[in-house]
Design a protein around this motif. Structure first.
Motif, PDB file in Angstrom:
ATOM      1  N   LEU A 111       6.190  52.667 -25.701  1.00 12.83           N
ATOM      2  CA  LEU A 111       7.045  51.487 -25.883  1.00 12.83           C
ATOM      3  C   LEU A 111       8.100  51.388 -24.782  1.00 12.83           C
ATOM      4  N   ARG A 112       8.661  52.532 -24.386  1.00 13.06           N
ATOM      5  CA  ARG A 112       9.705  52.506 -23.356  1.00 13.06           C
ATOM      6  C   ARG A 112       9.169  51.885 -22.066  1.00 13.06           C
ATOM      7  N   HIS A 113       8.017  52.334 -21.608  1.00 12.56           N
ATOM      8  CA  HIS A 113       7.437  51.781 -20.374  1.00 12.56           C
ATOM      9  C   HIS A 113       6.948  50.350 -20.598  1.00 12.56           C
ATOM     10  N   TRP A 114       6.396  50.088 -21.768  1.00  7.06           N
ATOM     11  CA  TRP A 114       5.856  48.761 -22.080  1.00  7.06           C
ATOM     12  C   TRP A 114       6.943  47.695 -22.014  1.00  7.06           C
ATOM     13  N   LEU A 115       8.086  47.958 -22.661  1.00  6.86           N
ATOM     14  CA  LEU A 115       9.150  46.953 -22.721  1.00  6.86           C
ATOM     15  C   LEU A 115       9.878  46.809 -21.392  1.00  6.86           C
ATOM     16  N   ARG A 116       9.865  47.844 -20.579  1.00  7.70           N
ATOM     17  CA  ARG A 116      10.424  47.693 -19.233  1.00  7.70           C
ATOM     18  C   ARG A 116       9.575  46.748 -18.392  1.00  7.70           C
ATOM     19  N   ARG A 117       8.266  46.831 -18.555  1.00  3.00           N
ATOM     20  CA  ARG A 117       7.362  45.975 -17.775  1.00  3.00           C
ATOM     21  C   ARG A 117       7.229  44.579 -18.388  1.00  3.00           C
ATOM     22  N   ARG A 118       7.437  44.485 -19.704  1.00  2.00           N
ATOM     23  CA  ARG A 118       7.231  43.213 -20.397  1.00  2.00           C
ATOM     24  C   ARG A 118       8.432  42.902 -21.286  1.00  2.00           C
ATOM     25  N   PRO A 119       9.575  42.623 -20.700  1.00  2.00           N
ATOM     26  CA  PRO A 119      10.776  42.382 -21.528  1.00  2.00           C
ATOM     27  C   PRO A 119      10.666  41.150 -22.412  1.00  2.00           C
ATOM     28  N   GLY A 120       9.728  40.257 -22.117  1.00  3.59           N
ATOM     29  CA  GLY A 120       9.576  39.057 -22.925  1.00  3.59           C
ATOM     30  C   GLY A 120       8.755  39.254 -24.181  1.00  3.59           C
ATOM     31  N   VAL A 121       8.200  40.446 -24.371  1.00  5.91           N
ATOM     32  CA  VAL A 121       7.385  40.728 -25.558  1.00  5.91           C
ATOM     33  C   VAL A 121       8.275  41.278 -26.670  1.00  5.91           C
ATOM     34  N   GLU A 122       8.197  40.676 -27.835  1.00  7.44           N
ATOM     35  CA  GLU A 122       8.924  41.174 -29.009  1.00  7.44           C
ATOM     36  C   GLU A 122       8.009  42.116 -29.783  1.00  7.44           C
ATOM     37  N   VAL A 123       8.500  43.319 -30.070  1.00  5.31           N
ATOM     38  CA  VAL A 123       7.713  44.316 -30.797  1.00  5.31           C
ATOM     39  C   VAL A 123       8.313  44.515 -32.186  1.00  5.31           C
ATOM     40  N   MET A 124       7.479  44.385 -33.198  1.00  4.95           N
ATOM     41  CA  MET A 124       7.868  44.639 -34.580  1.00  4.95           C
ATOM     42  C   MET A 124       7.166  45.917 -35.026  1.00  4.95           C
ATOM     43  N   LEU A 125       7.917  46.884 -35.547  1.00  2.00           N
ATOM     44  CA  LEU A 125       7.358  48.191 -35.902  1.00  2.00           C
ATOM     45  C   LEU A 125       7.518  48.459 -37.393  1.00  2.00           C
ATOM     46  N   THR A 126       6.435  48.903 -37.999  1.00  3.69           N
ATOM     47  CA  THR A 126       6.445  49.380 -39.373  1.00  3.69           C
ATOM     48  C   THR A 126       5.900  50.802 -39.382  1.00  3.69           C
ATOM     49  N   GLU A 127       6.610  51.711 -40.041  1.00  2.00           N
ATOM     50  CA  GLU A 127       6.144  53.093 -40.137  1.00  2.00           C
ATOM     51  C   GLU A 127       5.428  53.307 -41.466  1.00  2.00           C
ATOM     52  N   ALA A 128       4.405  54.137 -41.434  1.00  2.00           N
ATOM     53  CA  ALA A 128       3.595  54.389 -42.626  1.00  2.00           C
ATOM     54  C   ALA A 128       3.487  55.891 -42.867  1.00  2.00           C
ATOM     55  N   ALA A 129       3.345  56.258 -44.144  1.00  2.00           N
ATOM     56  CA  ALA A 129       3.297  57.672 -44.512  1.00  2.00           C
ATOM     57  C   ALA A 129       1.893  58.260 -44.426  1.00  2.00           C
ATOM     58  N   SER A 130       0.877  57.404 -44.427  1.00  2.00           N
ATOM     59  CA  SER A 130      -0.492  57.926 -44.425  1.00  2.00           C
ATOM     60  C   SER A 130      -1.415  56.990 -43.661  1.00  2.00           C
ATOM     61  N   ALA A 131      -2.616  57.523 -43.349  1.00  3.63           N
ATOM     62  CA  ALA A 131      -3.611  56.720 -42.643  1.00  3.63           C
ATOM     63  C   ALA A 131      -4.075  55.548 -43.499  1.00  3.63           C
ATOM     64  N   ASP A 132      -4.188  55.758 -44.796  1.00  2.44           N
ATOM     65  CA  ASP A 132      -4.611  54.666 -45.677  1.00  2.44           C
ATOM     66  C   ASP A 132      -3.558  53.565 -45.736  1.00  2.44           C
ATOM     67  N   ASP A 133      -2.270  53.933 -45.613  1.00  3.59           N
ATOM     68  CA  ASP A 133      -1.216  52.918 -45.539  1.00  3.59           C
ATOM     69  C   ASP A 133      -1.387  52.070 -44.283  1.00  3.59           C
ATOM     70  N   LEU A 134      -1.774  52.705 -43.184  1.00  6.55           N
ATOM     71  CA  LEU A 134      -2.001  51.969 -41.943  1.00  6.55           C
ATOM     72  C   LEU A 134      -3.100  50.929 -42.132  1.00  6.55           C
ATOM     73  N   VAL A 135      -4.163  51.320 -42.819  1.00 10.34           N
ATOM     74  CA  VAL A 135      -5.265  50.393 -43.076  1.00 10.34           C
ATOM     75  C   VAL A 135      -4.769  49.191 -43.874  1.00 10.34           C
ATOM     76  N   ARG A 136      -3.921  49.451 -44.877  1.00  4.12           N
ATOM     77  CA  ARG A 136      -3.405  48.351 -45.697  1.00  4.12           C
ATOM     78  C   ARG A 136      -2.584  47.367 -44.865  1.00  4.12           C
ATOM     79  N   HIS A 137      -1.826  47.875 -43.902  1.00  5.82           N
ATOM     80  CA  HIS A 137      -1.044  46.974 -43.043  1.00  5.82           C
ATOM     81  C   HIS A 137      -1.962  46.085 -42.203  1.00  5.82           C
ATOM     82  N   ILE A 138      -3.050  46.654 -41.694  1.00 12.50           N
ATOM     83  CA  ILE A 138      -3.982  45.860 -40.899  1.00 12.50           C
ATOM     84  C   ILE A 138      -4.688  44.829 -41.787  1.00 12.50           C
ATOM     85  N   GLU A 139      -5.179  45.275 -42.928  1.00 15.22           N
ATOM     86  CA  GLU A 139      -5.962  44.391 -43.791  1.00 15.22           C
ATOM     87  C   GLU A 139      -5.107  43.286 -44.404  1.00 15.22           C
TER      88      GLU A 139
END
Length: 301
Positions: A111-139
């Motif tokens: 993210l540090r390098h990404w936002l330096r190169r692309r300051p116009g991109v807004e990044v929204m971050l959600t943290e998850a406790a498990s891999a199955d939680d990650l799947v739920r966020h995608i689905e």
């Protein structure tokens, strides 16, 4: 509802002060411009322009709608500009979900390098406790991309980041510290700094141990792998920790497991056609699984 073209014609006439000059500025014929204005006036139900011997001027109605017409055109321009910026990878919004144990080690440097190169991109971050939680966020559509261990169920697009080893952390004076490697049998009936049940590592490690006929004996539980490593190094027990969670200056002893215990780290891709997503995945995969040099040195025979 009036079209943007009709609003553009109105503003062009107001700015130019004449239909002839406005038509030239818009590269259209006078009849075509007059047709757009007539359609706008029919939509509003009142004249927006007053025809003068020389030129035109806004009526009371025209003045009333002028500000909103300009705002609508400006908004339309922002839509196009924003879309073009996103298409170039220079703008837009990227919604990420990440396993909470990997946010600092895997995601933050990218993210540090990404936002330096692309300051116009807004990044929204959600943290998850498990891999199955990650799947739920995608689905559920709340994330475009998820980073974490390979889930038990996922049939969508994915990219392998790398294979991450899990090692044992124990205090330097532990009775097992002289061993080259540890097996699950060595952990039988020994105090273990384990993970909170909501952390996917807890169930996964329990299953790994059960596969060797061992039931882990937690003396305490924590949500964070880095915390488990520090608690183990402080003498509270043995911790099984993914190497990406281990930082420099860890005072304890590290031991590889036999057989090796490892897990795949992957990018789960909810929007494979999205340019921003593809570029971010490429950057994460290029970086691979992060292992601090001091930790690598401790694990090298």
């Amino acid at each position: 509802m009036p079209t943007l073209r009709a609003l553009e014609c109105l503003i062009a006439v107001l700015d130019a002060g004449s239909i002839t000059d406005a038509a030239k500025a818009l590269h259209m014929s006078q009849p075509a411009l007059s047709h757009q204005l007539a359609a706008l006036e029919r939509e509003i139900g009142a004249p927006v322009l007053e025809r003068l011997p020389r030129g035109v001027r806004a009526t009371v109605i025209g003045r009333a709608v002028e500000a909103d017409a300009r705002a609508a055109l400006a908004a339309a321009t922002r839509v196009v500009d924003g879309g073009r910026a996103a298409a170039r990878g220079a703008g837009g919004q990227l919604r990420l979900a990440c396993a909470e144990s990997l946010t600092a080690s895997l995601l933050a440097p990218v993210l540090r390098h990404w936002l330096r190169r692309r300051p116009g991109v807004e990044v929204m971050l959600t943290e998850a406790a498990s891999a199955d939680d990650l799947v739920r966020h995608i689905e559920s559509g709340t994330a475009d991309l998820a980073l974490g261990p390979r889930p038990t169920r996922w049939t969508g697009a994915s990219e392998l980041i790398g294979v991450e080893e899990v090692v044992a952390v124990l205090p330097a004076d532990h009775p097992l510290s002289h061993r080259d490697r540890l097996g699950f049998e060595d952990l039988r009936d020994r105090p273990l700094v384990h993970y909170h049940p909501e952390n996917g590592l807890a169930g996964w490690l329990d299953a790994q141990a059960a596969g060797h006929g061992v039931t882990l004996d937690p003396v305490m539980r924590t949500r964070q792998a880095a915390t488990a490593a520090q608690l183990a190094a402080a003498g509270l027990g043995i911790a099984l920790v993914p190497v990406s969670a281990l930082g420099p200056g860890l005072p304890g002893t590290l031991k590889r497991l036999h057989p090796i215990v490892s897990r795949d780290l992957v990018c789960l891709i909810g929007a494979p056609a999205d340019l921003l997503v593809r570029r971010f995945v490429s950057d994460v995969v290029d970086r691979g699984v992060p292992v601090h040099p001091s930790i690598r040195a401790k694990l090298t025979p």
